[in-house]
Design a protein around this motif. Sequence first.
Motif, PDB file in Angstrom:
ATOM      1  N   ARG A   1       0.827  -1.203   0.000  1.00 57.14           N
ATOM      2  CA  ARG A   1       0.000   0.000   0.000  1.00 57.14           C
ATOM      3  C   ARG A   1       0.864   1.256   0.000  1.00 57.14           C
ATOM      4  O   ARG A   1       0.547   2.231  -0.694  1.00 57.14           O
ATOM      5  N   ALA A   2       1.953   1.230   0.754  1.00 54.64           N
ATOM      6  CA  ALA A   2       2.839   2.392   0.817  1.00 54.64           C
ATOM      7  C   ALA A   2       3.455   2.682  -0.547  1.00 54.64           C
ATOM      8  O   ALA A   2       3.518   3.843  -0.975  1.00 54.64           O
ATOM      9  N   ILE A   3       3.891   1.655  -1.241  1.00 57.73           N
ATOM     10  CA  ILE A   3       4.448   1.841  -2.583  1.00 57.73           C
ATOM     11  C   ILE A   3       3.389   2.414  -3.512  1.00 57.73           C
ATOM     12  O   ILE A   3       3.660   3.301  -4.327  1.00 57.73           O
ATOM     13  N   ASP A   4       2.173   1.934  -3.386  1.00 56.86           N
ATOM     14  CA  ASP A   4       1.070   2.429  -4.208  1.00 56.86           C
ATOM     15  C   ASP A   4       0.852   3.926  -3.996  1.00 56.86           C
ATOM     16  O   ASP A   4       0.704   4.689  -4.948  1.00 56.86           O
TER      17      ASP A   4
ATOM     18  N   THR B   1      14.990   5.334  -4.007  1.00 52.74           N
ATOM     19  CA  THR B   1      14.951   4.830  -5.382  1.00 52.74           C
ATOM     20  C   THR B   1      13.514   4.657  -5.856  1.00 52.74           C
ATOM     21  O   THR B   1      13.166   5.019  -6.992  1.00 52.74           O
ATOM     22  N   ILE B   2      12.656   4.121  -4.994  1.00 49.72           N
ATOM     23  CA  ILE B   2      11.245   3.948  -5.349  1.00 49.72           C
ATOM     24  C   ILE B   2      10.601   5.301  -5.638  1.00 49.72           C
ATOM     25  O   ILE B   2       9.904   5.478  -6.645  1.00 49.72           O
ATOM     26  N   THR B   3      10.851   6.260  -4.762  1.00 48.34           N
ATOM     27  CA  THR B   3      10.228   7.580  -4.890  1.00 48.34           C
ATOM     28  C   THR B   3      10.669   8.282  -6.175  1.00 48.34           C
ATOM     29  O   THR B   3       9.836   8.809  -6.924  1.00 48.34           O
TER      30      THR B   3
ATOM     31  N   SER C   1       1.693  -0.249 -15.039  1.00 52.83           N
ATOM     32  CA  SER C   1       1.961   1.019 -14.365  1.00 52.83           C
ATOM     33  C   SER C   1       3.318   1.013 -13.666  1.00 52.83           C
ATOM     34  O   SER C   1       3.860  -0.051 -13.338  1.00 52.83           O
ATOM     35  N   PRO C   2       3.880   2.193 -13.407  1.00 51.88           N
ATOM     36  CA  PRO C   2       5.082   2.277 -12.581  1.00 51.88           C
ATOM     37  C   PRO C   2       4.886   1.638 -11.210  1.00 51.88           C
ATOM     38  O   PRO C   2       5.831   1.073 -10.651  1.00 51.88           O
ATOM     39  N   THR C   3       3.680   1.708 -10.677  1.00 50.08           N
ATOM     40  CA  THR C   3       3.396   1.067  -9.385  1.00 50.08           C
ATOM     41  C   THR C   3       3.611  -0.434  -9.463  1.00 50.08           C
ATOM     42  O   THR C   3       4.236  -1.032  -8.567  1.00 50.08           O
ATOM     43  N   GLU C   4       3.100  -1.057 -10.498  1.00 43.35           N
ATOM     44  CA  GLU C   4       3.287  -2.506 -10.659  1.00 43.35           C
ATOM     45  C   GLU C   4       4.764  -2.859 -10.780  1.00 43.35           C
ATOM     46  O   GLU C   4       5.243  -3.811 -10.153  1.00 43.35           O
ATOM     47  N   PHE C   5       5.479  -2.106 -11.598  1.00 47.68           N
ATOM     48  CA  PHE C   5       6.907  -2.354 -11.783  1.00 47.68           C
ATOM     49  C   PHE C   5       7.671  -2.221 -10.478  1.00 47.68           C
ATOM     50  O   PHE C   5       8.466  -3.098 -10.103  1.00 47.68           O
TER      51      PHE C   5
ATOM     52  N   THR D   1      10.566  -4.210  -5.726  1.00 46.28           N
ATOM     53  CA  THR D   1      10.809  -4.152  -4.288  1.00 46.28           C
ATOM     54  C   THR D   1      10.633  -5.515  -3.631  1.00 46.28           C
ATOM     55  O   THR D   1      11.494  -5.963  -2.854  1.00 46.28           O
ATOM     56  N   LEU D   2       9.540  -6.192  -3.925  1.00 46.87           N
ATOM     57  CA  LEU D   2       9.264  -7.480  -3.293  1.00 46.87           C
ATOM     58  C   LEU D   2      10.282  -8.530  -3.716  1.00 46.87           C
ATOM     59  O   LEU D   2      10.613  -9.423  -2.926  1.00 46.87           O
TER      60      LEU D   2
END
Length: 226
Positions: free
Chosen positions: A104-107, A183-185, A209-213, A218-219
């Motif tokens: 959720r945070a990454i989203d 890096t995520i941000t 989406s970038p979110t999916e990528f 990350t996981l």
Amino acid sequence: MKGLLSNIKIFIPEGTYIKDPESSNLGKRIIENSIVIIEKIGFENFNFKKLGKEIGSNESSIYRYFESKHELLIYLTSWYWGWIEYQLVLETYSINDSKNKLIRAIDVVTRKTKQDNNYGHINEVILNKIIIHENSKCYLTKEVDNENKVGYFKAYKRVIKRLAEIISLYDKSYKYALSLAGTITESALHQHYMKLHFPSVTSCSELLSPTEFLTNLTLNTLRNGK
């Protein structure tokens, strides 16, 4: 919780403005219209003369609120990251499972922005487009260290630190949580930009989406991909 956060004024470092634009109707019009103009013509082509013409006010009246367009851009980006931080707190505080909290945070940090009606004079969708294109211009300057010392980038850094805490909660053994959070941000902004302007060199599209990528990245980085 949501009602509480909607009534909280997002903190902006005082040094970014001379007079708080939230304190008057003119100030709010300056913020509202600067967002529209910067997104339309770009930060390089934006100036206070054009903004004054748009809002029907003298250029000098804008200088009573902001010393320069650089300070105005920092104000806008600070507001955006403060708003993202509130979304991050709001949407993750009640999630107990560490993996679901991280997802959720990454989203929150990477997703396509939706309009938040709690702040009528700020269009977050348009502001997000500015962040994608202009965010790095706030700190890729010779003055970055001095501005950092006085707190210009606190909201941006708090988002990264909160995300790093959630990463560490999920995988305590991972030594690079802050680097990964940063890096995520930043990668989210970069991938949104690439998707818009250089689609031939990114896997992100309307279907991916970038979110999916970034969630996948990350996981698969943490807990050896487990």
